[in-house]
Motif scaffolding. Structure first.
Motif, PDB file in Angstrom:
ATOM      1  N   THR A   8       0.848  -1.185   0.000  1.00 25.67           N
ATOM      2  CA  THR A   8       0.000   0.000   0.000  1.00 25.67           C
ATOM      3  C   THR A   8       0.886   1.237   0.000  1.00 25.67           C
ATOM      4  OG1 THR A   8      -1.844   1.103   1.147  1.00 25.67           O
ATOM      5  CG2 THR A   8      -0.124   0.130   2.531  1.00 25.67           C
ATOM      6  N   ALA A   9       0.257   2.392  -0.070  1.00 26.05           N
ATOM      7  CA  ALA A   9       0.950   3.667   0.186  1.00 26.05           C
ATOM      8  C   ALA A   9       0.683   4.007   1.642  1.00 26.05           C
ATOM      9  CB  ALA A   9       0.415   4.761  -0.731  1.00 26.05           C
ATOM     10  N   ASN A  10       1.727   3.981   2.454  1.00 24.57           N
ATOM     11  CA  ASN A  10       1.585   4.150   3.900  1.00 24.57           C
ATOM     12  C   ASN A  10       2.182   5.479   4.341  1.00 24.57           C
ATOM     13  OD1 ASN A  10       0.916   2.813   6.580  1.00 24.57           O
ATOM     14  ND2 ASN A  10       3.054   3.380   6.905  1.00 24.57           N
ATOM     15  N   ILE A  11       1.430   6.208   5.148  1.00 22.83           N
ATOM     16  CA  ILE A  11       1.874   7.499   5.659  1.00 22.83           C
ATOM     17  C   ILE A  11       2.043   7.401   7.167  1.00 22.83           C
ATOM     18  CG2 ILE A  11       1.317   9.955   5.899  1.00 22.83           C
ATOM     19  CD1 ILE A  11      -0.540   9.607   3.447  1.00 22.83           C
ATOM     20  N   PHE A  33      -7.186   6.837  21.967  1.00 22.31           N
ATOM     21  CA  PHE A  33      -6.381   6.274  20.881  1.00 22.31           C
ATOM     22  C   PHE A  33      -5.693   7.391  20.099  1.00 22.31           C
ATOM     23  CE2 PHE A  33      -9.335   3.065  22.036  1.00 22.31           C
ATOM     24  CZ  PHE A  33      -8.770   1.837  21.699  1.00 22.31           C
ATOM     25  N   GLU A  34      -4.382   7.237  19.906  1.00 23.18           N
ATOM     26  CA  GLU A  34      -3.574   8.236  19.206  1.00 23.18           C
ATOM     27  C   GLU A  34      -3.352   7.820  17.752  1.00 23.18           C
ATOM     28  OE1 GLU A  34      -0.727   9.967  22.755  1.00 23.18           O
ATOM     29  OE2 GLU A  34      -0.069   8.174  21.657  1.00 23.18           O
ATOM     30  N   ALA A  35      -3.450   8.801  16.844  1.00 22.63           N
ATOM     31  CA  ALA A  35      -3.258   8.542  15.418  1.00 22.63           C
ATOM     32  C   ALA A  35      -1.808   8.172  15.132  1.00 22.63           C
ATOM     33  CB  ALA A  35      -3.660   9.767  14.612  1.00 22.63           C
ATOM     34  N   GLN A  36      -1.614   7.100  14.356  1.00 22.24           N
ATOM     35  CA  GLN A  36      -0.278   6.598  14.045  1.00 22.24           C
ATOM     36  C   GLN A  36       0.060   6.662  12.561  1.00 22.24           C
ATOM     37  OE1 GLN A  36       1.830   5.290  16.645  1.00 22.24           O
ATOM     38  NE2 GLN A  36       0.229   6.265  17.864  1.00 22.24           N
ATOM     39  N   SER A  37      -0.871   6.245  11.721  1.00 24.93           N
ATOM     40  CA  SER A  37      -0.551   6.128  10.297  1.00 24.93           C
ATOM     41  C   SER A  37      -1.819   6.140   9.461  1.00 24.93           C
ATOM     42  CB  SER A  37       0.241   4.842  10.026  1.00 24.93           C
ATOM     43  OG  SER A  37      -0.539   3.698  10.355  1.00 24.93           O
ATOM     44  N   VAL A  38      -1.621   6.295   8.167  1.00 22.42           N
ATOM     45  CA  VAL A  38      -2.714   6.269   7.192  1.00 22.42           C
ATOM     46  C   VAL A  38      -2.275   5.377   6.030  1.00 22.42           C
ATOM     47  CG1 VAL A  38      -4.137   7.621   5.597  1.00 22.42           C
ATOM     48  CG2 VAL A  38      -3.404   8.636   7.769  1.00 22.42           C
ATOM     49  N   HIS A  39      -3.178   4.507   5.565  1.00 22.20           N
ATOM     50  CA  HIS A  39      -2.884   3.741   4.362  1.00 22.20           C
ATOM     51  C   HIS A  39      -4.166   3.543   3.559  1.00 22.20           C
ATOM     52  CE1 HIS A  39      -3.958   0.456   7.208  1.00 22.20           C
ATOM     53  NE2 HIS A  39      -4.545  -0.053   6.144  1.00 22.20           N
ATOM     54  N   MET A  63      -9.679   4.456   2.699  1.00 23.74           N
ATOM     55  CA  MET A  63      -8.560   4.984   3.467  1.00 23.74           C
ATOM     56  C   MET A  63      -8.722   4.573   4.928  1.00 23.74           C
ATOM     57  SD  MET A  63      -7.341   8.962   3.915  1.00 23.74           S
ATOM     58  CE  MET A  63      -8.981   9.498   4.441  1.00 23.74           C
ATOM     59  N   HIS A  64      -7.649   4.089   5.520  1.00 26.24           N
ATOM     60  CA  HIS A  64      -7.649   3.686   6.927  1.00 26.24           C
ATOM     61  C   HIS A  64      -6.715   4.588   7.731  1.00 26.24           C
ATOM     62  CE1 HIS A  64      -8.942  -0.690   5.834  1.00 26.24           C
ATOM     63  NE2 HIS A  64      -9.953   0.149   5.853  1.00 26.24           N
ATOM     64  N   ILE A  65      -7.263   5.196   8.766  1.00 24.77           N
ATOM     65  CA  ILE A  65      -6.478   6.012   9.688  1.00 24.77           C
ATOM     66  C   ILE A  65      -6.320   5.192  10.967  1.00 24.77           C
ATOM     67  CG2 ILE A  65      -6.261   8.253  10.824  1.00 24.77           C
ATOM     68  CD1 ILE A  65      -8.370   9.315   8.839  1.00 24.77           C
ATOM     69  N   VAL A  66      -5.110   4.718  11.198  1.00 26.43           N
ATOM     70  CA  VAL A  66      -4.849   3.753  12.263  1.00 26.43           C
ATOM     71  C   VAL A  66      -4.455   4.477  13.550  1.00 26.43           C
ATOM     72  CG1 VAL A  66      -3.439   1.767  12.953  1.00 26.43           C
ATOM     73  CG2 VAL A  66      -4.102   2.063  10.544  1.00 26.43           C
TER      74      VAL A  66
END
Length: 209
Positions: A8-11, A33-39, A63-66
């Motif tokens: 994936t494209a991971n941010i 819960f703290e935001a870590q990444s987006v893919h 889009m998933h905001i983990v």
């Protein structure tokens, strides 16, 4: 920083300007819960790639905001716990329009040509907020349930929040996902997991009146 990891494209999301992380809480979430990444998960020119269906409809990209529960030190540790992770799911819908006002999302998609090759990375310059990622989705309309990650080993550690509204983006922007390559230099397309059986899990819906 956005990276093509072959799947994936991971941010990886940085700290905010005040040195903390964006966070979510409330609803079904068992903690903060703290935001870590987006893919992202996508299809191809001939298929749609969302992992959730809403009223039977599959969207072009999901889009998933983990997020990670603050109780745990790392995402890896959190993924071993039933209350470890929370993921926001946002549907992206391709439309013929040549104009889009979703400047934050478009800034991300404009950088996809810089990560076509496997393990390539690029920076996304400028300020980016959680609202930029959510576009014009109403955060008051969503589905929520306890489920799993959608990539191996599919650990059942996720509280899912899937927004009912889709974000409409020009098809030419969505098409940039289809140019990415995997670790074998083959087209990185259809990187989604098919919908799974509910298996008795309750799915809650919130709808603003």
């Amino acid at each position: 920083m956005m990276t093509n990891n072959g799947h994936t494209a991971n941010i990886v999301l940085p700290l905010t300007n005040n040195g903390q992380r964006a966070f979510i809480e409330g609803g079904l979430l068992p903690g903060t819960f703290e935001a870590q990444s987006v893919h992202f998960h996508w299809g191809s020119a001939n298929s749609r790639g969302s992992e959730h269906l809403i009223n039977g409809q599959r969207y072009d990209v999901e889009m998933h905001i983990v997020h990670k529960n603050v109780r745990y030190a790392t995402v890896a540790e959190a993924s071993l716990r039933s209350d470890g992770l929370a993921v926001l799911g946002v549907m992206l819908q391709a439309v013929p329009s040549l104009i889009s006002t979703h400047f934050g999302l478009n800034r991300i998609l404009d950088r996809l040509p810089q990560v076509i090759e496997y393990q390539s990375s690029t920076s996304i310059a400028g300020r980016l907020t959680m609202n930029d990622l959510l576009g014009d989705s109403s955060t008051g309309r969503f589905y929520s349930y306890n489920g799993s990650l959608t990539t191996p080993d599919c650990a059942e550690s996720v509280t899912w929040t899937v927004f009912s509204d889709s974000v409409k983006l020009p098809r030419r922007q969505i098409a940039k996902f289809w140019d990415l390559l995997d670790e074998r230099s083959l087209p990185l397309i259809n990187n989604y997991r098919n919908p799974q059986e509910i298996n008795g899990r309750p799915v809650f819906q919130r709808t603003l009146i």
